[in-house]
Design a protein around this motif. Structure first.
Motif, PDB file in Angstrom:
ATOM      1  N   ALA A  39       0.768  -1.205  -0.058  1.00 22.36           N
ATOM      2  CA  ALA A  39       0.069   0.107  -0.133  1.00 22.36           C
ATOM      3  C   ALA A  39       0.966   1.291   0.030  1.00 22.36           C
ATOM      4  O   ALA A  39       0.577   2.143  -0.688  1.00 22.36           O
ATOM      5  CB  ALA A  39      -0.888   0.126   1.157  1.00 22.36           C
ATOM      6  N   GLU A  40       1.729   1.378   0.695  1.00 19.87           N
ATOM      7  CA  GLU A  40       2.911   2.296   0.852  1.00 19.87           C
ATOM      8  C   GLU A  40       3.451   2.714  -0.570  1.00 19.87           C
ATOM      9  O   GLU A  40       3.708   3.896  -0.907  1.00 19.87           O
ATOM     10  CB  GLU A  40       4.054   2.251   1.998  1.00 19.87           C
ATOM     11  CG  GLU A  40       4.894   3.553   2.255  1.00 19.87           C
ATOM     12  CD  GLU A  40       4.281   4.713   2.428  1.00 19.87           C
ATOM     13  OE1 GLU A  40       4.714   5.765   2.027  1.00 19.87           O
ATOM     14  OE2 GLU A  40       2.943   4.504   3.001  1.00 19.87           O
ATOM     15  N   ALA A  41       3.911   1.595  -1.139  1.00 18.58           N
ATOM     16  CA  ALA A  41       4.656   1.824  -2.455  1.00 18.58           C
ATOM     17  C   ALA A  41       3.666   2.447  -3.677  1.00 18.58           C
ATOM     18  O   ALA A  41       3.841   3.103  -4.439  1.00 18.58           O
ATOM     19  CB  ALA A  41       5.079   0.539  -3.021  1.00 18.58           C
ATOM     20  N   ALA A  42       2.366   2.081  -3.511  1.00 16.41           N
ATOM     21  CA  ALA A  42       1.131   2.329  -4.401  1.00 16.41           C
ATOM     22  C   ALA A  42       1.012   3.583  -4.191  1.00 16.41           C
ATOM     23  O   ALA A  42       0.598   4.796  -4.922  1.00 16.41           O
ATOM     24  CB  ALA A  42      -0.108   1.424  -4.014  1.00 16.41           C
ATOM     25  N   ARG A  43       1.213   4.115  -2.714  1.00 18.37           N
ATOM     26  CA  ARG A  43       0.519   5.433  -2.266  1.00 18.37           C
ATOM     27  C   ARG A  43       2.096   6.433  -2.843  1.00 18.37           C
ATOM     28  O   ARG A  43       1.522   7.487  -3.520  1.00 18.37           O
ATOM     29  CB  ARG A  43       0.745   5.810  -0.888  1.00 18.37           C
ATOM     30  CG  ARG A  43      -0.636   5.932  -0.289  1.00 18.37           C
ATOM     31  CD  ARG A  43      -0.514   6.395   1.054  1.00 18.37           C
ATOM     32  NE  ARG A  43      -0.226   5.269   1.818  1.00 18.37           N
ATOM     33  CZ  ARG A  43      -1.089   4.396   2.472  1.00 18.37           C
ATOM     34  NH1 ARG A  43      -2.443   4.240   2.223  1.00 18.37           N
ATOM     35  NH2 ARG A  43      -0.604   3.380   3.399  1.00 18.37           N
ATOM     36  N   VAL A  44       3.203   6.061  -2.744  1.00 18.15           N
ATOM     37  CA  VAL A  44       4.533   6.805  -3.469  1.00 18.15           C
ATOM     38  C   VAL A  44       4.089   6.947  -5.026  1.00 18.15           C
ATOM     39  O   VAL A  44       4.204   7.971  -5.342  1.00 18.15           O
ATOM     40  CB  VAL A  44       5.711   6.113  -3.167  1.00 18.15           C
ATOM     41  CG1 VAL A  44       6.871   6.642  -3.996  1.00 18.15           C
ATOM     42  CG2 VAL A  44       5.897   6.009  -1.705  1.00 18.15           C
TER      43      VAL A  44
END
Length: 231
Positions: free
Chosen positions: A146-151
């Motif tokens: 999820a964090e990678a997608a947010r970045v």
């Protein structure tokens, strides 16, 4: 009598010929079969015939790292090592040439050693770069995904804002200079609306889906520019 004499001569010649042959070539002598192993690891390599001792009838020469034992029965994925008593085999896994993965980072490497994989390595490949090793399998790290997608979403939002700002600047110049066509005036308003809609996206709350993104006045041109910046 001549025929009888000739036959006796031939028989004698044959007898002398046999007697003159080296002992290891005489009838009934079978070569000694040896199992050869690697001098460093003791791994079974092949079966070969022992060399005869030229001056000692019945004596076979056994070189180092060769043994007068039955060869091992092997199958794919295993190797045989000579045991400590040099009279049998120890069957061990053979992963040489296989790709293994470190369980702490998932980094791949080619395996070169015989035997079981040590702790910290597995033959299982992680499904994604965000997998973590738990017990005996890889498990996706949903928070990391999820964090990678947010970045990526933050980057896309910033680039789309940059592109719209550049378009607004050029169109605003045309309006200010009273050089804008009706289409350009409409485009200026549309790009301003799009920029406002971009700014109102709250990516901290969730990762936006494709439907969450506002539609730009020229999606085709924007998509091509974003692709050039994100790859």
């Amino acid at each position: 009598m001549t025929d009888v004499t000739d036959n006796l001569v031939v028989a004698a010649a044959r007898l002398n010929s046999v007697e003159l042959q080296p002992w290891w070539l005489q009838r009934g002598v079978e070569p000694l079969l040896l199992c050869n192993v690697h001098r460093g690891t003791g791994e079974f390599l092949c079966v070969s015939e022992a060399d005869p001792s030229p001056l000692e009838p019945g004596i076979w020469l056994i070189p180092a790292h060769s043994y007068q034992i039955d060869p091992p029965v092997l199958k794919a994925g295993v190797a045989a090592l000579i045991n400590r008593d040099n009279n049998g085999w120890e069957i061990v896994p053979d992963h040489r040439g296989a790709t293994v993965y470190t369980t702490d980072t998932g980094e791949p490497r080619q395996w070169l050693a015989l035997g079981d994989l040590p702790e910290g390595y597995t033959l299982q490949a992680p499904s994604t770069e965000f997998d973590t090793w738990e017990g005996e399998q890889w498990v996706p790290d949903e928070a990391a995904i999820a964090e990678a997608a947010r970045v990526v979403a933050y980057r896309k939002q910033a680039l789309a804002t940059q592109y719209s700002t550049e378009r607004i600047g050029t169109l605003q110049d045309a309006v200010d200079l009273e050089m804008a066509s009706e289409a350009e005036v409409a485009a200026l308003t549309a790009w301003k609306v799009y920029r406002v809609e971009l700014s109102r996206m709250d990516i901290t709350a969730k990762v936006p889906t494709a439907d969450d993104w506002p539609i730009s006045p020229n999606d085709e041109a924007l998509a091509a520019w974003l692709t050039s910046q994100l790859t």
